[in-house]
Design a protein around this motif. Structure first.
Motif, PDB file in Angstrom:
ATOM      1  N   ALA A 298     -15.020   5.127  -4.469  1.00  0.00           N
ATOM      2  CA  ALA A 298     -15.868   5.577  -5.567  1.00  0.00           C
ATOM      3  C   ALA A 298     -15.141   6.586  -6.450  1.00  0.00           C
ATOM      4  N   ASP A 299     -14.302   7.418  -5.843  1.00  0.00           N
ATOM      5  CA  ASP A 299     -13.519   8.368  -6.623  1.00  0.00           C
ATOM      6  C   ASP A 299     -12.542   7.630  -7.539  1.00  0.00           C
ATOM      7  N   ALA A 300     -11.970   6.529  -7.022  1.00  0.00           N
ATOM      8  CA  ALA A 300     -11.067   5.728  -7.847  1.00  0.00           C
ATOM      9  C   ALA A 300     -11.813   5.005  -8.962  1.00  0.00           C
ATOM     10  N   LEU A 301     -13.052   4.665  -8.722  1.00  0.00           N
ATOM     11  CA  LEU A 301     -13.836   3.938  -9.716  1.00  0.00           C
ATOM     12  C   LEU A 301     -14.397   4.845 -10.806  1.00  0.00           C
ATOM     13  N   ALA A 302     -14.933   6.004 -10.408  1.00  0.00           N
ATOM     14  CA  ALA A 302     -15.671   6.826 -11.368  1.00  0.00           C
ATOM     15  C   ALA A 302     -15.366   8.308 -11.249  1.00  0.00           C
ATOM     16  N   GLY A 303     -14.277   8.644 -10.587  1.00  0.00           N
ATOM     17  CA  GLY A 303     -13.914  10.038 -10.485  1.00  0.00           C
ATOM     18  C   GLY A 303     -14.783  10.803  -9.507  1.00  0.00           C
TER      19      GLY A 303
END
Length: 728
Positions: A298-303
């Motif tokens: 999720a961090d890779a997708l939307a920070g």
């Protein structure tokens, strides 16, 4: 013409083959079996969506939020394949548990199924093992809560956090299954919305190169990983352990389980594909497996905000599985306490209808496992023993079907019998061996513990065997009669199925008023003559069948009523004769074992059913028996003024509506109409018409007149609509 008398225990009962009489009430027979008194019975509070929420919420947790990183260590980019294989391997066990749950909806799930099919030794092993496995899975979920909360609170102590959540969910479960399942629905809705965003948004960010070397890990590693992640699906059948609390279990249990299975396998395969495609398997497998893989993706997708959102989702998921885990796990010591396999203190049900002591000990074990085990060890141990339980569930179906017990009457029958079930028996043990020495040792250890406990504690406290003795009986050995008692009690509790024609059978029944000096044999021959005309059968053969069943103790007798009955080949539907004996009669040839069996009989119900549907025959008997047991039935029966009121006395109030066609009332619009012109709620029909002192046979061309008294029958929901519309 041959006839088959079939015993119905509980309005008094007997074995249909050997004529062994047990004149017992449904609540009295078989004190070693689960014929439940009100003080130990759980409330039926759970509907279809509660079942779906418990099954799905207990499934979409650690398998999605915690295990993919660990799985990537073994399977590499083929993690989705391992999840798919794991789901497919569970199909035989899933359909087997669905069948068993519709036949025996009792607290205890797989323990109860194994005990009643293969006997208390296997039940004890299965009960302890499944209880510990569910506790392990709940502990695993609570570890997941701590792992994700550490993203925001790096210094938060893992064990105290997990312990605090365990105590919180234990307290919630003490409030009742309904409150717990309502919380479960809330958690599930929030979780599914977050997973929909994660999978939907993530599919557009997948990079194909991350799937290079898809099968590089090798088939053996992929299959071994499937064994590891199979714990992800274990929540699907947790709901079987709360089957006793499910409304309409014959529909809601299998449907809820299958809906949850479809949801889980879709989310796991799509979700893990997104994880691998967005950050790569190497990233997920780093440092022995990322314990917060969803937050990483999720961090890779939307920070940062993406990680925050999915961490909330993870906490919801782990909370869901821990809550559902305590709900279902606590029902195992409850069920075993009822059967005297563990101390009776565990069968206590509190004022809120929950097994309080069973919940306390379950929460205590969760706290112990949180302290003692690491996440990977917990996952492997829980998976290995649950695999054994799925295998034994398949075996239980084989035993129950081969036992030939007519009262084993599941609404859902698993397909491809017996080949699918034998596959379900053998495949899990092969997979456990593939998972390694520790998993195999743990499985053997739990089975051994259960066997030792049974041998030294429980054996002397139970006098019960399983359906497997009925298989032996077919091979010339012995059988255990009390299981049949219990299964018939369960049939009575479940009630009729939607398609069962009980109301129609009663509406079309012949009615007789017994002369004051009539004897039982005289009534038998008169009823047989009435039935012979309708069935195109020999009245002599019918009479002999009823008398033979009565003489050997097959005829149920209780509360001033008797139910002589036979099954006949070649008839299209059941037929019934109702006989009222105002002065009372005594049955001739009955083997009596209770004082009340000597009481005068005021109601005799002669039932003849098709030979090819013993389940329907038993359900009709159970419905009559249940109605006769109702307080006030006999007074209503004896005070009935005519044939129509006699039939109405046998029908339960929620399934009939009486309407007087009269000017100046809502039913005035029916005057002059034929029955086929009436606009009735779907699922209802006019079964009886009384015009003055005359009883009319309803037909489509029957024209209604002012003053007609109608009896409509149908399913309860449709009857409620009719009452609202036409009754004052």
């Amino acid at each position: 013409m041959g006839m088959v008398p079939v015993g119905m225990r509980g309005l008094g009962a007997a074995d249909e083959r050997h004529g062994t009489v047990h004149h017992t009430g449904y609540e009295q027979a078989g004190d070693q079996m689960a014929l439940l008194s009100p003080g130990t019975r759980l409330k039926k509070e759970l509907g279809l969506w509660d079942v779906y929420a418990v099954a799905t919420g207990a499934t979409l947790s650690s398998g999605f939020f915690l295990l993919p990183g660990i799985a990537a260590v073994g399977a590499g980019p083929a993690v989705p394949v391992s999840y798919l294989i794991a789901g497919l391997l569970l199909i035989p066990g899933l359909v087997s548990k669905a069948e068993l749950a519709t036949a025996m909806p009792r607290a205890g799930g797989v323990y109860y199924f194994l005990d009643r099919s293969m006997g208390p030794l296997f039940g004890t092993m299965g009960g302890f093992g499944t209880w510990f496995a569910l506790v392990l899975k709940s502990a695993f979920a609570l570890v997941g809560v701590g792992a994700y909360l550490r993203i925001f609170f790096p210094n938060a102590p893992l064990v105290p956090v997990a312990a605090g959540f365990a105590i919180l969910f234990g307290a919630l479960n003490l409030l009742g299954a309904r409150k717990s399942s309502s919380f479960q629905v809330f958690l599930l809705v929030g979780l599914l919305l977050l997973l929909l965003w994660f999978s939907g948004f993530g599919l557009f960010r997948v990079e194909a190169q991350h799937f290079d070397g898809f099968f590089a890990a090798g088939g053996s590693s992929i299959v071994t990983t499937a064994g590891l992640v199979i714990v992800s699906y274990m929540g699907l059948t947790k709901v079987a352990s709360v089957a006793e609390e499910v409304k309409n279990p014959e529909r809601n249990l299998p449907l809820g389980m299958f809906l949850a299975f479809g949801t889980a396998i879709l989310i796991y395969t799509v979700g893990t594909s997104v994880m691998v495609g967005v950050v790569s398997a190497e990233t997920l497998a780093r440092d022995g497996g990322d314990l917060t893989p969803v937050a990483t993706v999720a961090d890779a997708l939307a920070g940062r905000w993406g990680a925050v959102i999915m961490t909330i989702g993870a906490v919801l998921a782990f909370s869901s599985v821990a809550n559902a885990g305590i709900l279902s796990a606590s029902r195992y010591p409850l069920a075993m306490g009822r059967d005297n396999l563990v101390p009776a203190v565990f069968k206590k049900v509190g004022s809120r209808g929950t097994p309080t002591n069973a919940i306390y000990i379950t929460v205590a074990l969760i706290l112990a496992f949180v302290i003692l085990f690491d996440p990977t060890g917990i996952a492997k141990l829980a998976s290995s023993f649950k695999l054994v339980m799925f295998a034994m569930s398949c075996m239980a179906v084989i035993v129950m079907r081969e036992s030939g017990i007519a009262s084993y009457d599941p609404a859902y029958r698993s397909p491809f019998y017996p080949w699918l079930h034998w596959l379900g028996v053998l495949a899990p043990f092969w997979l456990i061996v593939q998972m390694g020495f520790l998993a195999t040792l743990f499985t053997g250890g739990l089975l051994t513990f259960g066997a030792v406990w049974y041998s030294y504690y429980a054996r002397k406290r139970v006098v019960r065997e399983g359906a497997i003795l009925h298989v032996f009986e077919r091979l010339g050995r012995r059988r255990y009669e009390e299981l049949d008692v219990e299964l018939r009690q369960i049939m009575k509790e479940k009630g009729l199925r939607k398609a069962d024609p009980f109301d129609e059978v009663v509406a079309q029944a012949f009615v007789m008023e017994a002369p004051s000096d009539a004897g039982f044999r005289e009534l038998v021959w008169e009823a047989s003559a009435r039935l012979a005309d309708a069935l195109d059968a020999s009245a002599t053969d019918l009479g002999r069948g009823f008398l033979e069943g009565t003489a050997v103790g097959v005829t149920p007798v209780s509360h001033g009523a008797a139910l002589p009955h036979v099954r006949l080949p070649g008839i299209g539907r059941p037929h019934l004769v109702l006989v009222r004996c105002r002065g009372g009669i005594l049955l001739e040839g009955m083997e009596v074992q209770e004082p009340r069996s000597h009481e005068p009989i005021h109601a005799v119900f002669f039932l003849a059913s098709p030979d090819d549907d013993p389940g329907l025959h038993l359900r009709l008997l159970a419905q009559i028996a249940g109605r006769v047991d109702d307080e006030g039935f006999m007074a209503e029966w004896l005070s009935a003024r005519n044939d129509q009121e006699l039939k109405e006395a046998l029908l339960r109030e929620e399934r009939l509506c009486r309407v007087r066609v009269s000017s100046g009332t809502r039913s005035e619009e029916w005057i002059g109409l034929t029955l086929r012109e009436l606009e009735l709620p779907e699922g209802t029909l006019i079964a009886l018409i009384r015009r003055g002192d005359e009883a009319l046979v309803p037909g489509g061309d029957t024209i209604l007149e002012d003053g007609d008294r109608l009896t409509a029958i149908g399913d309860p929901a449709a009857i409620r609509k009719l009452r609202h519309r036409y009754r004052p």
